[in-house]
Design a protein around this motif. Sequence first.
Motif, mmCIF file in Angstrom:
data_model
loop_
_atom_site.group_PDB
_atom_site.id
_atom_site.type_symbol
_atom_site.label_atom_id
_atom_site.label_comp_id
_atom_site.label_asym_id
_atom_site.label_seq_id
_atom_site.Cartn_x
_atom_site.Cartn_y
_atom_site.Cartn_z
ATOM 1 N N ASP A 115 4.435 0.806 -22.611
ATOM 2 C CA ASP A 115 5.088 0.022 -21.571
ATOM 3 C C ASP A 115 5.311 0.915 -20.361
ATOM 4 O OD1 ASP A 115 6.277 -2.114 -20.265
ATOM 5 O OD2 ASP A 115 8.124 -2.078 -21.436
ATOM 6 N N GLY A 121 5.288 -3.525 -17.686
ATOM 7 C CA GLY A 121 3.872 -3.666 -18.025
ATOM 8 C C GLY A 121 2.966 -3.482 -16.832
ATOM 9 N N ASP A 122 1.856 -4.276 -16.811
ATOM 10 C CA ASP A 122 0.888 -4.177 -15.729
ATOM 11 C C ASP A 122 1.508 -4.426 -14.358
ATOM 12 O OD1 ASP A 122 -1.131 -3.613 -17.511
ATOM 13 O OD2 ASP A 122 -2.016 -5.614 -17.481
ATOM 14 N N ASP A 123 2.536 -5.254 -14.304
ATOM 15 C CA ASP A 123 3.213 -5.520 -13.020
ATOM 16 C C ASP A 123 3.864 -4.284 -12.444
ATOM 17 O OD1 ASP A 123 2.459 -8.184 -13.129
ATOM 18 O OD2 ASP A 123 4.331 -8.815 -14.086
ATOM 19 N N MET A 144 -2.301 -1.131 -21.263
ATOM 20 C CA MET A 144 -2.378 -0.073 -20.272
ATOM 21 C C MET A 144 -2.829 1.210 -20.960
ATOM 22 S SD MET A 144 1.149 -0.562 -18.132
ATOM 23 C CE MET A 144 2.118 -0.526 -19.628
ATOM 24 N N LYS A 145 -3.534 2.018 -20.184
ATOM 25 C CA LYS A 145 -4.000 3.311 -20.687
ATOM 26 C C LYS A 145 -3.701 4.385 -19.651
ATOM 27 C CE LYS A 145 -6.395 1.962 -24.415
ATOM 28 N NZ LYS A 145 -5.834 0.651 -24.659
ATOM 29 N N THR A 181 -3.735 2.395 -8.972
ATOM 30 C CA THR A 181 -2.722 2.305 -7.922
ATOM 31 C C THR A 181 -1.973 3.598 -7.658
ATOM 32 O OG1 THR A 181 -1.124 1.484 -9.534
ATOM 33 C CG2 THR A 181 -2.372 -0.154 -8.281
ATOM 34 N N LEU A 211 2.571 -1.357 -12.461
ATOM 35 C CA LEU A 211 1.557 -0.453 -11.919
ATOM 36 C C LEU A 211 1.372 -0.725 -10.448
ATOM 37 C CD1 LEU A 211 -1.081 -0.493 -14.790
ATOM 38 C CD2 LEU A 211 0.748 1.146 -14.389
ATOM 39 N N VAL A 268 -3.679 2.901 -15.862
ATOM 40 C CA VAL A 268 -4.437 1.763 -15.354
ATOM 41 C C VAL A 268 -4.435 0.625 -16.374
ATOM 42 C CG1 VAL A 268 -5.922 3.225 -13.929
ATOM 43 C CG2 VAL A 268 -6.627 2.656 -16.250
ATOM 44 N N LYS A 269 -4.834 -0.547 -15.895
ATOM 45 C CA LYS A 269 -4.992 -1.704 -16.783
ATOM 46 C C LYS A 269 -6.158 -1.451 -17.735
ATOM 47 C CE LYS A 269 -3.255 -4.921 -13.348
ATOM 48 N NZ LYS A 269 -3.558 -6.091 -12.510
ATOM 49 N N ASP A 270 -6.038 -1.974 -18.952
ATOM 50 C CA ASP A 270 -7.064 -1.775 -19.974
ATOM 51 C C ASP A 270 -8.462 -2.156 -19.494
ATOM 52 O OD1 ASP A 270 -5.224 -0.849 -21.843
ATOM 53 O OD2 ASP A 270 -4.906 -2.824 -22.732
ATOM 54 N N GLU A 271 -8.551 -3.246 -18.720
ATOM 55 C CA GLU A 271 -9.868 -3.777 -18.369
ATOM 56 C C GLU A 271 -10.672 -2.902 -17.408
ATOM 57 O OE1 GLU A 271 -6.643 -6.280 -16.304
ATOM 58 O OE2 GLU A 271 -7.055 -5.685 -18.347
#
Length: 114
Positions: free
Chosen positions: A100, A110-112, A1-2, A26, A114, A67-70
Amino acid sequence: MKELEIIIQPYKIENLKRILDSEGATGVMITQIFGYGREKGQPHQHYTRDEHVGINLMPKLDVRTVVKDEIVESLMIKIQQEFNTGSFGDGKIFVRPIEDAMRIRTGEHGDDAL
């Protein structure tokens, strides 16, 4: 995450929200700020008899999102393409790693979260 910290001119917020939504960000936090960069608060040259023009702090918005890294690179490209006028004051994007995150309501990590 960033974490992305995006400094923009206030009138561009709707365009930024549209880009963030289109890429799957999000949530955002927005703060009104004042400051200056290389232009020293002068959007263009002012001619005056007074030698002491003073410091002009320009109004900006500080928009933060995690946001997610991707999606970081595509967000940065879309923001740069949309907001680049070639003039001082177009803004900046700062990217920071996030170790985190936790959604307090559910305990998701984590990403969940967000």
